[in-house]
Design an enzyme around this catalytic site. Structure first.
Site, PDB file in Angstrom:
ATOM      1  N   LYS A   1      44.847  -0.678  -0.117  1.00 41.59           N
ATOM      2  CA  LYS A   1      44.861   0.073   1.133  1.00 41.59           C
ATOM      3  C   LYS A   1      43.511   0.718   1.347  1.00 41.59           C
ATOM      4  CE  LYS A   1      44.378   3.856   0.190  1.00 41.59           C
ATOM      5  NZ  LYS A   1      43.317   4.631  -0.563  1.00 41.59           N
TER       6      LYS A   1
ATOM      7  N   TYR B   1      48.109   7.732   3.405  1.00 43.79           N
ATOM      8  CA  TYR B   1      49.348   8.004   2.656  1.00 43.79           C
ATOM      9  C   TYR B   1      50.329   8.793   3.516  1.00 43.79           C
ATOM     10  CZ  TYR B   1      47.393   6.298  -1.724  1.00 43.79           C
ATOM     11  OH  TYR B   1      46.880   5.499  -2.710  1.00 43.79           O
TER      12      TYR B   1
HETATM   13  P1  NDP Z   1      35.095   2.162  -6.815  1.00 45.55           P
HETATM   14  O1  NDP Z   1      33.848   2.542  -6.139  1.00 45.55           O
HETATM   15  O2  NDP Z   1      35.464   2.840  -8.053  1.00 45.55           O
HETATM   16  O3  NDP Z   1      35.066   0.597  -7.131  1.00 45.55           O
HETATM   17  C1  NDP Z   1      34.801  -0.344  -6.125  1.00 45.55           C
HETATM   18  C2  NDP Z   1      34.237  -1.591  -6.795  1.00 45.55           C
HETATM   19  O4  NDP Z   1      34.037  -2.572  -5.759  1.00 45.55           O
HETATM   20  C3  NDP Z   1      32.855  -1.395  -7.424  1.00 45.55           C
HETATM   21  O5  NDP Z   1      32.941  -0.912  -8.732  1.00 45.55           O
HETATM   22  C4  NDP Z   1      32.279  -2.773  -7.372  1.00 45.55           C
HETATM   23  O6  NDP Z   1      32.783  -3.511  -8.486  1.00 45.55           O
HETATM   24  C5  NDP Z   1      32.915  -3.393  -6.137  1.00 45.55           C
HETATM   25  N1  NDP Z   1      31.974  -3.482  -5.000  1.00 45.55           N
HETATM   26  C6  NDP Z   1      31.639  -4.618  -4.367  1.00 45.55           C
HETATM   27  N2  NDP Z   1      30.734  -4.380  -3.387  1.00 45.55           N
HETATM   28  C7  NDP Z   1      30.504  -3.040  -3.417  1.00 45.55           C
HETATM   29  C8  NDP Z   1      29.667  -2.186  -2.658  1.00 45.55           C
HETATM   30  N3  NDP Z   1      28.888  -2.649  -1.645  1.00 45.55           N
HETATM   31  N4  NDP Z   1      29.687  -0.878  -2.947  1.00 45.55           N
HETATM   32  C9  NDP Z   1      30.452  -0.380  -3.925  1.00 45.55           C
HETATM   33  N5  NDP Z   1      31.269  -1.158  -4.688  1.00 45.55           N
HETATM   34  C10 NDP Z   1      31.282  -2.473  -4.433  1.00 45.55           C
HETATM   35  O7  NDP Z   1      36.245   2.311  -5.709  1.00 45.55           O
HETATM   36  P2  NDP Z   1      37.794   2.433  -5.984  1.00 45.55           P
HETATM   37  O8  NDP Z   1      38.175   1.553  -7.120  1.00 45.55           O
HETATM   38  O9  NDP Z   1      38.150   3.843  -6.069  1.00 45.55           O
HETATM   39  O10 NDP Z   1      38.396   1.881  -4.597  1.00 45.55           O
HETATM   40  C11 NDP Z   1      38.438   0.499  -4.306  1.00 45.55           C
HETATM   41  C12 NDP Z   1      39.586   0.224  -3.318  1.00 45.55           C
HETATM   42  O11 NDP Z   1      40.805   0.642  -3.932  1.00 45.55           O
HETATM   43  C13 NDP Z   1      39.480   0.978  -1.991  1.00 45.55           C
HETATM   44  O12 NDP Z   1      39.941   0.165  -0.926  1.00 45.55           O
HETATM   45  C14 NDP Z   1      40.406   2.162  -2.182  1.00 45.55           C
HETATM   46  O13 NDP Z   1      40.960   2.647  -0.968  1.00 45.55           O
HETATM   47  C15 NDP Z   1      41.483   1.565  -3.065  1.00 45.55           C
HETATM   48  N6  NDP Z   1      42.124   2.569  -3.915  1.00 45.55           N
HETATM   49  C16 NDP Z   1      43.489   2.599  -3.942  1.00 45.55           C
HETATM   50  C17 NDP Z   1      44.127   3.516  -4.729  1.00 45.55           C
HETATM   51  C18 NDP Z   1      45.599   3.532  -4.799  1.00 45.55           C
HETATM   52  O14 NDP Z   1      46.145   4.453  -5.403  1.00 45.55           O
HETATM   53  N7  NDP Z   1      46.308   2.525  -4.258  1.00 45.55           N
HETATM   54  C19 NDP Z   1      43.385   4.533  -5.497  1.00 45.55           C
HETATM   55  C20 NDP Z   1      41.968   4.363  -5.433  1.00 45.55           C
HETATM   56  C21 NDP Z   1      41.379   3.425  -4.651  1.00 45.55           C
HETATM   57  P3  NDP Z   1      31.914  -4.680  -9.182  1.00 45.55           P
HETATM   58  O15 NDP Z   1      30.763  -3.957  -9.804  1.00 45.55           O
HETATM   59  O16 NDP Z   1      32.853  -5.268 -10.156  1.00 45.55           O
HETATM   60  O17 NDP Z   1      31.481  -5.644  -8.111  1.00 45.55           O
END
Ligand code: NDP
Length: 394
Positions: A159, A244
């Site tokens: 989401k 949410y």
């Molecule tokens: P993070 O920033 O922790 O991780 C995102 C990952 O996406 C990065 O580590 C990277 O991984 C990859 N990525 C690819 N392109 C980019 C870019 N341009 N900038 C930054 N990161 C990039 O975010 P979250 O994990 O917190 O959030 C990711 C998604 O998950 C969002 O859509 C968020 O809304 C959702 N989310 C949902 C939750 C829930 O409870 N359902 C809780 C938290 C988040 P890599 O280095 O491997 O490419």
């Protein structure tokens, strides 16, 4: 950083059999009488007791999931999937080579099942993957989901499903064209205390629902993170945490809103730039006459509360959407369903949906994600115009 509590047609399948190893595998398992496990359901979300031959952790009945975007939430999902009975981490997609190495070793994903953003379309020739779980910044979801669908794999997307309804519809259309399913990571739809409130509401325990309040927020830190970059986040708090309250209002009240009013306030225009909302208050009107009053913010801590009242009783959840345990009470007493990791429940239930065709109590498909995106569009329009926005039901 996210707050500490923060927290995808049968008719088309024939077309896909040569394209999707996952679906062919499912058909084969069904023919062998092995595509089962629907009986596993801790809260009765999709129990099918006649279909249990594959339960018991049989490796061949597991949904094989490739995680895309190895960030903080993906780490939580990967850890939780270690406890899954029906799903396992089978692939990795990342832009960071060191993560592919480290996560590959940690979660037992062979090099042949590791990809980067440039080459992951090759996943269509990977017989070891059934679905890709997209856990990247919001604005990347649409294009990545379309590529996954074109590769013939089911799409599970975090989401918000996309950054507006138009992009969400593009994803739904791409998945339908490819004959794959699209699911959204609405983990609360499998959470036991939440499902208990929904069961009670359906049983009439609250009488006619009159009012819902959803308070969702946290104080966001690093001003340089993607969540505060409109190009990657698609907006601000509403996209990330306010969703949410929107989704919760719908599953708690059990209706879809027909109108929206909203107001935005911004105390820090440096941190919260144009197009990145800091605090949004919004109101939703439902066909029955029930109303919702909600707050979404990146500027206040400890906001994670749902309250709903009807003619005959109430339900209160606090925390309502955090990683748990979810706590709450109704006019009948404390909610006491057992806690389990949301992501473990979610991925096991999603395996049931994708492998066995199960139907969850609360939908997690692309249409469900699209409903929230239409409401988000309307909330932003209401903020911009100061006028009530009408929503078409469905
Ligand atoms: P993070 O920033 O922790 O991780 C995102 C990952 O996406 C990065 O580590 C990277 O991984 C990859 N990525 C690819 N392109 C980019 C870019 N341009 N900038 C930054 N990161 C990039 O975010 P979250 O994990 O917190 O959030 C990711 C998604 O998950 C969002 O859509 C968020 O809304 C959702 N989310 C949902 C939750 C829930 O409870 N359902 C809780 C938290 C988040 P890599 O280095 O491997 O490419």
């Amino acid at each position: 950083m996210p707050p500490p509590f923060l927290p995808v047609a049968e008719a088309k399948e024939t077309k896909m059999e040569n394209q999707s190893a996952g679906i062919s595998r499912r058909r084969m398992l069904q023919a062998m009488g092995l595509a089962a496990g629907a009986a596993w359901s801790p809260m009765g979300a999709w129990a099918d007791p006649s279909d249990s031959a594959g339960a018991g952790g049989n490796q061949e009945t597991k949904l094989r999931v490739a995680l895309m975007g190895l960030g903080s939430y993906a780490a939580r999902v990967a850890e939780a999937m270690q406890s899954c009975k029906r799903a396992r981490v089978a692939g990795l997609i990342s832009g960071t080579p060191s993560k592919l190495q480290e996560w590959g070793t940690k979660f037992g994903v062979p090099e042949k099942n590791r990809y980067d953003y440039g080459n992951f379309d090759r996943i269509k020739d990977d017989p070891d993957i059934d679905a890709v779980y997209i856990i990247t910044p919001n604005a990347l979801h649409r294009d990545q989901a379309i590529r996954v669908a074109k590769a013939g794999k089911h799409v599970i997307c975090e989401k918000p499903m996309a950054v507006n309804a138009k992009e969400g519809q593009d994803m739904i259309d791409a998945c339908a064209d490819a004959g794959v399913k699209l699911l959204v990571g609405y983990r609360m739809h499998f959470e036991p205390n939440t499902l208990e409130v929904i069961r009670m509401r359906k049983a009439g325990d609250f009488g006619n629902i009159l009012f819902f309040q959803g308070l969702c927020g946290f104080r966001i830190g690093d001003p340089n993170q993607w969540r505060l970059d409109k190009a990657l986040a698609g907006g601000g708090s509403l996209m990330d945490i306010g969703i949410y309250a929107i989704n919760g209002a719908r599953y708690m009240v059990g209706e879809d809103p027909v109108w929206v009013t909203a107001q935005q306030t911004k105390t820090d225009p440096i941190k919260f730039k144009e197009g990145v909302d800091e605090t949004v208050q919004f109101q939703l009107g439902f066909p029955s006459g029930a109303v919702a009053s909600c707050l979404s913010t990146y500027q206040m801590n400890h906001l994670d509360r749902f309250f709903m009242t009807g003619e005959q009783g109430f339900a209160e959840l606090q925390p309502a959407t955090g990683y748990g345990p979810i706590q709450g009470r109704t006019h009948k007493g404390e909610l006491a369903q057992p806690h389990a990791m949301h992501q473990t429940l979610q991925m096991d239930e999603m395996a049931g949906i994708l492998l066995d065709g199960n139907t969850p109590v609360v939908p997690v498909d692309g249409e469900e994600g699209l409903k929230d995106l239409k409401i988000i569009d309307a909330i932003y329009a209401a903020c911009d115009t100061g006028r009530r926005q009408e929503l078409r039901p469905g």
